[in-house]
Design a protein around this motif. Structure first.
Motif, PDB file in Angstrom:
ATOM      1  N   TYR A 276       1.134   7.020  -6.796  1.00  0.00           N
ATOM      2  CA  TYR A 276      -0.288   7.213  -7.074  1.00  0.00           C
ATOM      3  C   TYR A 276      -0.533   8.193  -8.224  1.00  0.00           C
ATOM      4  O   TYR A 276      -1.264   7.887  -9.167  1.00  0.00           O
ATOM      5  CB  TYR A 276      -0.996   7.705  -5.810  1.00  0.00           C
ATOM      6  CG  TYR A 276      -2.444   8.071  -6.028  1.00  0.00           C
ATOM      7  CD1 TYR A 276      -3.398   7.095  -6.277  1.00  0.00           C
ATOM      8  CD2 TYR A 276      -2.864   9.405  -5.995  1.00  0.00           C
ATOM      9  CE1 TYR A 276      -4.732   7.432  -6.493  1.00  0.00           C
ATOM     10  CE2 TYR A 276      -4.190   9.742  -6.204  1.00  0.00           C
ATOM     11  CZ  TYR A 276      -5.118   8.755  -6.450  1.00  0.00           C
ATOM     12  OH  TYR A 276      -6.429   9.081  -6.659  1.00  0.00           O
TER      13      TYR A 276
ATOM     14  N   SER B 170       2.634  12.928  -4.429  1.00  0.00           N
ATOM     15  CA  SER B 170       1.756  11.801  -4.721  1.00  0.00           C
ATOM     16  C   SER B 170       0.765  11.492  -3.595  1.00  0.00           C
ATOM     17  O   SER B 170      -0.444  11.538  -3.797  1.00  0.00           O
ATOM     18  CB  SER B 170       2.603  10.545  -5.017  1.00  0.00           C
ATOM     19  OG  SER B 170       1.796   9.456  -5.354  1.00  0.00           O
ATOM     20  N   ARG B 171       1.281  11.187  -2.404  1.00  0.00           N
ATOM     21  CA  ARG B 171       0.418  10.604  -1.386  1.00  0.00           C
ATOM     22  C   ARG B 171      -0.732  11.528  -0.965  1.00  0.00           C
ATOM     23  O   ARG B 171      -1.866  11.069  -0.792  1.00  0.00           O
ATOM     24  CB  ARG B 171       1.246  10.207  -0.163  1.00  0.00           C
ATOM     25  CG  ARG B 171       0.388   9.623   0.944  1.00  0.00           C
ATOM     26  CD  ARG B 171       1.169   8.881   1.989  1.00  0.00           C
ATOM     27  NE  ARG B 171       0.264   8.381   3.014  1.00  0.00           N
ATOM     28  CZ  ARG B 171       0.588   7.442   3.899  1.00  0.00           C
ATOM     29  NH1 ARG B 171       1.785   6.890   3.868  1.00  0.00           N
ATOM     30  NH2 ARG B 171      -0.285   7.047   4.802  1.00  0.00           N
TER      31      ARG B 171
ATOM     32  N   HIS C 116       0.834  -1.210   0.000  1.00  0.00           N
ATOM     33  CA  HIS C 116       0.000   0.000   0.000  1.00  0.00           C
ATOM     34  C   HIS C 116       0.866   1.255   0.000  1.00  0.00           C
ATOM     35  O   HIS C 116       0.585   2.213  -0.737  1.00  0.00           O
ATOM     36  CB  HIS C 116      -0.919  -0.018   1.226  1.00  0.00           C
ATOM     37  CG  HIS C 116      -1.902   1.110   1.252  1.00  0.00           C
ATOM     38  ND1 HIS C 116      -1.838   2.142   2.176  1.00  0.00           N
ATOM     39  CD2 HIS C 116      -2.957   1.398   0.452  1.00  0.00           C
ATOM     40  CE1 HIS C 116      -2.822   2.987   1.945  1.00  0.00           C
ATOM     41  NE2 HIS C 116      -3.516   2.565   0.917  1.00  0.00           N
TER      42      HIS C 116
ATOM     43  N   LEU D   6       1.037   4.283  -2.806  1.00  0.00           N
ATOM     44  CA  LEU D   6       0.867   5.709  -2.522  1.00  0.00           C
ATOM     45  C   LEU D   6       2.033   6.530  -3.065  1.00  0.00           C
ATOM     46  O   LEU D   6       1.853   7.687  -3.436  1.00  0.00           O
ATOM     47  CB  LEU D   6       0.730   5.926  -1.014  1.00  0.00           C
ATOM     48  CG  LEU D   6      -0.519   5.330  -0.354  1.00  0.00           C
ATOM     49  CD1 LEU D   6      -0.558   5.688   1.126  1.00  0.00           C
ATOM     50  CD2 LEU D   6      -1.782   5.805  -1.038  1.00  0.00           C
TER      51      LEU D   6
ATOM     52  N   THR E   6      -3.596   6.049   8.873  1.00  0.00           N
ATOM     53  CA  THR E   6      -2.549   7.076   8.809  1.00  0.00           C
ATOM     54  C   THR E   6      -2.077   7.470  10.196  1.00  0.00           C
ATOM     55  O   THR E   6      -0.873   7.571  10.459  1.00  0.00           O
ATOM     56  CB  THR E   6      -3.074   8.311   8.061  1.00  0.00           C
ATOM     57  OG1 THR E   6      -3.553   7.920   6.763  1.00  0.00           O
ATOM     58  CG2 THR E   6      -1.987   9.360   7.908  1.00  0.00           C
TER      59      THR E   6
ATOM     60  N   TYR F 289      -3.846  11.269  -2.995  1.00  0.00           N
ATOM     61  CA  TYR F 289      -4.680  10.096  -2.679  1.00  0.00           C
ATOM     62  C   TYR F 289      -5.584  10.391  -1.493  1.00  0.00           C
ATOM     63  O   TYR F 289      -6.781  10.092  -1.510  1.00  0.00           O
ATOM     64  CB  TYR F 289      -3.764   8.905  -2.389  1.00  0.00           C
ATOM     65  CG  TYR F 289      -4.485   7.659  -1.941  1.00  0.00           C
ATOM     66  CD1 TYR F 289      -4.983   6.742  -2.861  1.00  0.00           C
ATOM     67  CD2 TYR F 289      -4.656   7.387  -0.581  1.00  0.00           C
ATOM     68  CE1 TYR F 289      -5.645   5.595  -2.454  1.00  0.00           C
ATOM     69  CE2 TYR F 289      -5.317   6.239  -0.166  1.00  0.00           C
ATOM     70  CZ  TYR F 289      -5.810   5.346  -1.105  1.00  0.00           C
ATOM     71  OH  TYR F 289      -6.465   4.209  -0.681  1.00  0.00           O
ATOM     72  N   HIS F 290      -5.021  10.992  -0.455  1.00  0.00           N
ATOM     73  CA  HIS F 290      -5.814  11.317   0.731  1.00  0.00           C
ATOM     74  C   HIS F 290      -6.904  12.338   0.407  1.00  0.00           C
ATOM     75  O   HIS F 290      -8.037  12.224   0.892  1.00  0.00           O
ATOM     76  CB  HIS F 290      -4.903  11.857   1.836  1.00  0.00           C
ATOM     77  CG  HIS F 290      -4.096  10.800   2.516  1.00  0.00           C
ATOM     78  ND1 HIS F 290      -4.527  10.155   3.650  1.00  0.00           N
ATOM     79  CD2 HIS F 290      -2.883  10.257   2.222  1.00  0.00           C
ATOM     80  CE1 HIS F 290      -3.620   9.277   4.027  1.00  0.00           C
ATOM     81  NE2 HIS F 290      -2.604   9.317   3.171  1.00  0.00           N
TER      82      HIS F 290
END
Length: 433
Positions: free
Chosen positions: A33, A204-205, A26, A30, A313, A208-209
């Motif tokens: 992503y 990137s991450r 995962h 991320l 998270t 996603y959030h």
């Protein structure tokens, strides 16, 4: 070892390997992503066409013991490519921080001599002495529609206000998180990985959030509509990561957050100059996540997927603390334990994924340096290979230290020093009177 005990050890090893495999896969996803999702990549980009300046901004700069960098930061923010009458800059300090106050006021006086009257120093003499209290204090003096947060060492991009004005007008969003990037990747043995963490987090991450409606915002270069902050009641002054907390509170209200990242327009920062200061900074972040997890804001998310993402998270520092104990044991067990082939193969899956993480980090290194006109040679990659395991152990130590502080009830703010290792030449102040 008797049979029941051996079966228990194998079961535990299998379970841990499965959990670590899922987590590592995962985390790897991320990292890539926005490269994997064209829609997310497009949404991350800065608009080419800019709207006419319309929104007004109050930029808050909380500062504590920042004598070495505060003048440059103020000058940089004041030289923004945006109408000065639409920008208010507030530097906020505790009354006991005489050195920073003197340096800030000297720069404010220089700006006023150049015809710029939109910068002020706000001084508070109550507690607690921390960033969220400074933000709440400055908020009461904010006169603009949009509140922006910057750290005292930030190299603020001059076009940033123009960019956010365009995004907020076109997307009708109440929160914009723009990119932040550490720059001094070759300052010391841990700085390369620290720089790349920021690179993948903001590049990137966070996208996603934001897409999934459960975002822990960054501590700076974030823009809020003032009325939203006031509805939220400001920042939590007991929280060591007030940014993560307020991000999840925004998400729980169903507010959309736009995240943008463009290498040309990032806010530039530096890695902590010493290992001790790096550990203290990471300890504060981990403990703040633990505080926010215990506070239970994640439980207010609208749906189960958002609640799980927020919980996952916030809970990760606990996992990171345990990894500090597990990794040495895992290495030792590889030499002293004899296990069935399927279990041995399964236990290697996390290792293979960690190898993929390392390869992706090297790719990220060359993308980062290429984007900023920097140079990373083979020696940097060799250094990364040598320091990868020590870096993971430092992160685990910081997480364990955070857990210890949390259990002990220690919530004092451990300050991170800044020396301006990321600085470019200070902007000249031209007279606009």
């Amino acid at each position: 070892m008797n049979a029941p005990m051996e079966q228990l050890v194998l079961a535990v090893l299998t379970l841990i390997s499965l959990v670590l495999t899922v987590q590592a896969a995962h985390a790897l996803y991320l990292m890539i992503y926005t490269w994997d999702q064209p829609e997310a990549d497009a949404r991350a980009r800065v608009p080419d066409q800019r709207a006419t300046p319309e929104l007004s901004f109050t930029a808050i700069l909380p500062a504590r013991h920042e004598e070495a960098v505060i003048q440059h930061t103020i000058a940089r923010a004041a030289s923004a490519d945006y109408p000065p009458h639409l920008v208010q800059i507030l530097v906020v300090c505790s009354a006991d921080d005489v050195g920073t106050i003197e340096q800030a006021r000297a720069q404010v006086n220089a700006l006023r001599a150049a015809g710029r009257s939109n910068v002020d120093v706000i001084v508070f003499d109550d507690g607690p002495i921390n960033k969220p209290h400074g933000l709440n204090t400055a908020l009461r003096h904010a006169t603009s529609e949009i509140v922006a947060i910057f750290d005292a060492e930030d190299e603020v991009e001059p076009q940033l206000f123009d960019i956010v004005n365009t995004i907020m007008l076109s997307d009708d969003v109440s929160v914009v998180q723009a990119g932040v990037q550490l720059m001094n990747f070759d300052s010391n043995w841990y700085s390369t990985f620290n720089v790349l963490e920021y690179f993948f987090w903001f590049r990137s991450r966070l996208h996603y959030h934001a897409k999934n409606g459960a975002i822990t915002l960054g501590g700076n270069t974030v823009f809020f509509k003032k009325e939203l902050i006031e509805r939220l009641g400001g920042w939590d002054e007991t929280n060591l990561t007030e940014d993560a907390d307020i991000g999840l509170r925004v998400s729980s209200m169903g507010e959309k957050v736009r995240v943008v990242y463009d290498d040309r327009y990032v806010t530039k920062e530096e890695t902590p100059p010493t290992l001790q200061s790096f550990i203290k900074q990471r300890t504060r972040w981990c403990q703040g996540f633990m505080q926010t997890l215990g506070k239970g804001t994640w439980k207010l998310m609208p749906n189960r997927r958002q609640r799980f993402l927020a919980w996952y998270t916030l809970a990760f520092p606990h996992v990171q603390a345990m990894l500090g104990f597990y990794l040495p044991v895992a290495l030792l067990s590889a030499f002293v334990l004899s296990v069935p082939v399927p279990v041995a193969m399964l236990s290697w899956l996390p290792v293979l994924l960690l190898g993929a993480h390392f390869v992706m980090s090297v790719v990220g290194l060359y993308e980062f340096t290429g984007a900023h006109g920097l140079k990373a040679g083979p020696g940097t990659v060799v250094k990364m290979a040598i320091t990868w395991f020590p870096y993971q152990m430092v992160l685990s130590y910081a997480a364990g230290r955070a857990l210890y502080r949390q259990l002990k009830g220690a919530t004092n703010w451990e300050k991170t020093a800044h020396v301006g290792a990321h600085r470019t030449e200070a902007p000249e102040l031209t007279n606009v009177g």
